[in-house]
Design a protein around this motif. Structure first.
Motif, short mmCIF file in Angstrom:
data_model
loop_
_atom_site.label_atom_id
_atom_site.label_comp_id
_atom_site.label_asym_id
_atom_site.label_seq_id
_atom_site.Cartn_x
_atom_site.Cartn_y
_atom_site.Cartn_z
N LYS A 176 71.34 55.17 13.56
CA LYS A 176 70.08 55.09 14.31
C LYS A 176 69.47 56.47 14.49
O LYS A 176 68.24 56.64 14.34
CB LYS A 176 70.33 54.45 15.69
CG LYS A 176 70.60 52.97 15.63
CD LYS A 176 70.85 52.46 17.03
CE LYS A 176 71.11 50.97 17.06
NZ LYS A 176 71.28 50.46 18.41
N LEU A 177 70.33 57.45 14.84
CA LEU A 177 69.81 58.82 15.06
C LEU A 177 69.19 59.38 13.78
O LEU A 177 68.09 59.95 13.79
CB LEU A 177 70.95 59.75 15.50
CG LEU A 177 71.34 59.71 16.96
CD1 LEU A 177 72.49 60.68 17.22
CD2 LEU A 177 70.14 60.08 17.85
N ASP A 178 69.88 59.21 12.65
CA ASP A 178 69.36 59.74 11.38
C ASP A 178 68.08 59.03 10.96
O ASP A 178 67.17 59.62 10.39
CB ASP A 178 70.42 59.60 10.27
CG ASP A 178 71.53 60.64 10.45
OD1 ASP A 178 71.46 61.43 11.40
OD2 ASP A 178 72.47 60.63 9.62
N CYS A 179 68.06 57.75 11.25
CA CYS A 179 66.88 56.96 10.90
C CYS A 179 65.66 57.46 11.71
O CYS A 179 64.59 57.69 11.16
CB CYS A 179 67.18 55.53 11.29
SG CYS A 179 66.60 54.36 10.15
N ALA A 180 65.88 57.65 13.01
CA ALA A 180 64.80 58.14 13.87
C ALA A 180 64.33 59.51 13.38
O ALA A 180 63.11 59.76 13.26
CB ALA A 180 65.27 58.23 15.32
N ALA A 181 65.29 60.39 13.05
CA ALA A 181 64.92 61.75 12.61
C ALA A 181 64.10 61.70 11.32
O ALA A 181 63.09 62.40 11.18
CB ALA A 181 66.18 62.59 12.42
N ALA A 182 64.52 60.84 10.37
CA ALA A 182 63.80 60.76 9.09
C ALA A 182 62.39 60.21 9.29
O ALA A 182 61.42 60.67 8.67
CB ALA A 182 64.58 59.89 8.11
N VAL A 183 62.27 59.22 10.18
CA VAL A 183 60.95 58.62 10.41
C VAL A 183 60.03 59.63 11.12
O VAL A 183 58.86 59.78 10.76
CB VAL A 183 61.09 57.30 11.23
CG1 VAL A 183 59.75 56.83 11.75
CG2 VAL A 183 61.72 56.23 10.36
N ILE A 184 60.60 60.35 12.09
CA ILE A 184 59.80 61.35 12.81
C ILE A 184 59.30 62.43 11.85
O ILE A 184 58.13 62.82 11.88
CB ILE A 184 60.61 61.94 13.99
CG1 ILE A 184 60.75 60.88 15.09
CG2 ILE A 184 59.95 63.21 14.54
CD1 ILE A 184 61.82 61.17 16.12
N GLU A 185 60.18 62.86 10.95
CA GLU A 185 59.79 63.89 9.99
C GLU A 185 58.62 63.40 9.12
O GLU A 185 57.72 64.16 8.77
CB GLU A 185 60.99 64.23 9.11
CG GLU A 185 60.80 65.50 8.32
CD GLU A 185 62.00 65.79 7.43
OE1 GLU A 185 63.15 65.55 7.85
OE2 GLU A 185 61.77 66.25 6.29
N LEU A 186 58.63 62.11 8.84
CA LEU A 186 57.56 61.54 8.00
C LEU A 186 56.27 61.33 8.78
O LEU A 186 55.17 61.62 8.30
CB LEU A 186 58.07 60.20 7.43
CG LEU A 186 57.21 59.47 6.44
CD1 LEU A 186 57.17 60.24 5.12
CD2 LEU A 186 57.75 58.06 6.19
N VAL A 187 56.39 60.78 10.00
CA VAL A 187 55.17 60.32 10.68
C VAL A 187 54.54 61.34 11.65
O VAL A 187 53.34 61.26 11.90
CB VAL A 187 55.36 58.96 11.41
CG1 VAL A 187 55.90 57.91 10.48
CG2 VAL A 187 56.21 59.07 12.64
N GLU A 188 55.34 62.27 12.17
CA GLU A 188 54.77 63.19 13.15
C GLU A 188 53.63 64.04 12.57
O GLU A 188 52.56 64.15 13.20
CB GLU A 188 55.89 64.02 13.80
CG GLU A 188 55.44 65.04 14.85
CD GLU A 188 54.67 64.45 16.05
OE1 GLU A 188 54.64 63.22 16.24
OE2 GLU A 188 54.07 65.25 16.81
N PRO A 189 53.77 64.59 11.34
CA PRO A 189 52.63 65.33 10.79
C PRO A 189 51.40 64.44 10.59
O PRO A 189 50.27 64.90 10.74
CB PRO A 189 53.14 65.83 9.43
CG PRO A 189 54.62 65.67 9.46
CD PRO A 189 54.95 64.63 10.46
N ILE A 190 51.63 63.17 10.29
CA ILE A 190 50.49 62.24 10.10
C ILE A 190 49.77 62.04 11.44
O ILE A 190 48.54 62.05 11.52
CB ILE A 190 50.97 60.88 9.52
CG1 ILE A 190 51.68 61.09 8.19
CG2 ILE A 190 49.82 59.89 9.39
CD1 ILE A 190 52.24 59.82 7.54
N ARG A 191 50.58 61.88 12.50
CA ARG A 191 49.96 61.69 13.83
C ARG A 191 49.11 62.91 14.20
O ARG A 191 47.97 62.77 14.65
CB ARG A 191 51.07 61.47 14.87
CG ARG A 191 50.54 61.16 16.25
CD ARG A 191 51.67 60.84 17.19
NE ARG A 191 52.34 62.02 17.68
CZ ARG A 191 52.02 62.66 18.81
NH1 ARG A 191 51.04 62.20 19.55
NH2 ARG A 191 52.68 63.73 19.17
#
Ligand code: TYM
Length: 331
Positions: free
Chosen positions: A271-286
């Protein structure tokens, strides 16, 4: 017919409350990765969003918000056509022709209609006719490929059937398109209820929005529903929650889900790795999206330019269809 060197790609997305992770991994990411090898047209389908009644203020905000999110996610208006469906009236015009070309039985069999009708108080006739308008969207551009998530497969198949029927009845008019479904990420499931797909209408703790702040994404992944088997294997039937996390991580990292499964023995770490990978992808988009929204006039200009370019193609195909069915004289 299409003379473009690259395949003509067309896809659409509804402006009903921003982008979620399913939209991004199942559709948008694929569009963006192909921009340099295709002749891509992306349509914000605001007419489709009218099938369910909404507050006009919310509709206005959603249209521009989605344009900003798409550009922020990499739908670069200098490398493709990005436009709003309602700005090109040819969609509604060919939509009517397609409605007359689709049977009541065909439209009644659409799974999305059957599902959506259960969730609304007022079942508009637009909700029923929607797939015929979607067929018109695609056919107006002599489209070769339609990249979509798995839930749109049936609609694209109907579009093919309608194109073939029209061509048989009235002579060769439309290019018959094919759907393209991403190998991973085509069906992102709800984190809180992993047997349902992540969707805008199920908006809850299991939907990751691209506008979600980092802390909220972390919280949603921490609370993601798994099971009590206490082992990490890639089994969509037996362990749907875990398989969904592996699919999401795979779509973000490019490593196959079954290989990922071998690197974990605890749900918490996954779960932690999944959250980190998603954040890395979506935070710059936000972040990019917020800054694009500071200049709504520029977004309007981009969409207007896109609509003019789209109209140039769509008007010719509509005239071809109208001529073939006998409502426009041959010039
Ligand atoms: P829409 O707006 O529901 O979704 C946009 C795209 O996102 C994909 N998608 C998903 N992919 C993976 N997992 C999920 N949980 C998930 N949820 C959504 C969808 O498959 C879609 O590719 N009817 C269409 C819009 C449309 C269209 C078109 C698409 C109108 N005209 C012409 C292609 C071509 C829709 O409602 O998509």
């Amino acid at each position: 017919m299409t003379t473009a060197k690259h395949p003509r790609v067309f896809s659409g997305i509804q402006p009903t409350g921003g982008l979620h992770l399913g939209n991004l991994l199942g559709a948008v990411k694929g569009w963006v990765s192909q921009l340099d090898h295709t002749d891509t047209i992306i349509c914000i389908v605001d007419l489709h969003a009218l099938t369910v009644a909404r507050d006009p203020t919310e509709t206005r905000l959603n249209r521009l918000g989605l344009a900003a999110a798409l550009i922020a996610a990499g739908v670069d208006p200098d490398r493709c056509i990005l436009f709003m469906q309602s700005a090109v009236p040819e969609h509604a015009q060919l939509g009517w022709i397609m409605q007359c070309n689709a049977s009541f039985g065909e439209l009644s069999r659409m799974t999305q209609f059957k599902e959506k009708r259960e969730r609304v108080d007022f079942i508009s006739s637009g909700l029923f006719l929607y797939p015929a308008l979607q067929a018109a969207d695609i056919l107006l551009y002599d489209t070769d490929e339609v990249p979509v998530g798995d839930d749109q497969r049936q609609h694209v198949e109907l579009c093919r059937d309608l194109a073939i029927r029209f061509n048989n009845r009235y002579g060769r008019t439309f290019v018959v398109p094919r759907h393209v479904i991403a190998p991973v990420g085509a069906r992102v499931m709800d984190l809180a209820n992993p047997t349902n797909k992540m969707s805008k209408s199920l908006d809850g703790p299991g939907t990751i929005w691209l506008s979600d702040p980092v802390a909220s994404i972390e919280k949603k992944f921490k609370r993601a529903v798994t099971d009590s088997l206490d082992s990490v294997t890639y089994d969509r039937e037996g362990q749907p929650g875990v398989a969904n996390l592996l699919d999401i991580l795979s779509a973000c990292t490019g490593t196959p889900p079954a290989d990922l499964a071998r690197s974990y023995d605890q749900y918490g770490a996954l779960k932690l790795d999944c959250a980190a990978a998603v954040i890395e992808l979506v935070e710059p988009i936000r972040q990019r999206s917020l800054s694009l929204l500071q200049d709504p006039a520029e977004l309007d200009r981009i969409l207007n330019t896109g609509a003019n370019r789209a109209k140039e193609i769509a008007s010719k195909v509509l005239a071809r269809a109208q001529t073939h069915i006998g409502i426009l004289e041959r010039s």
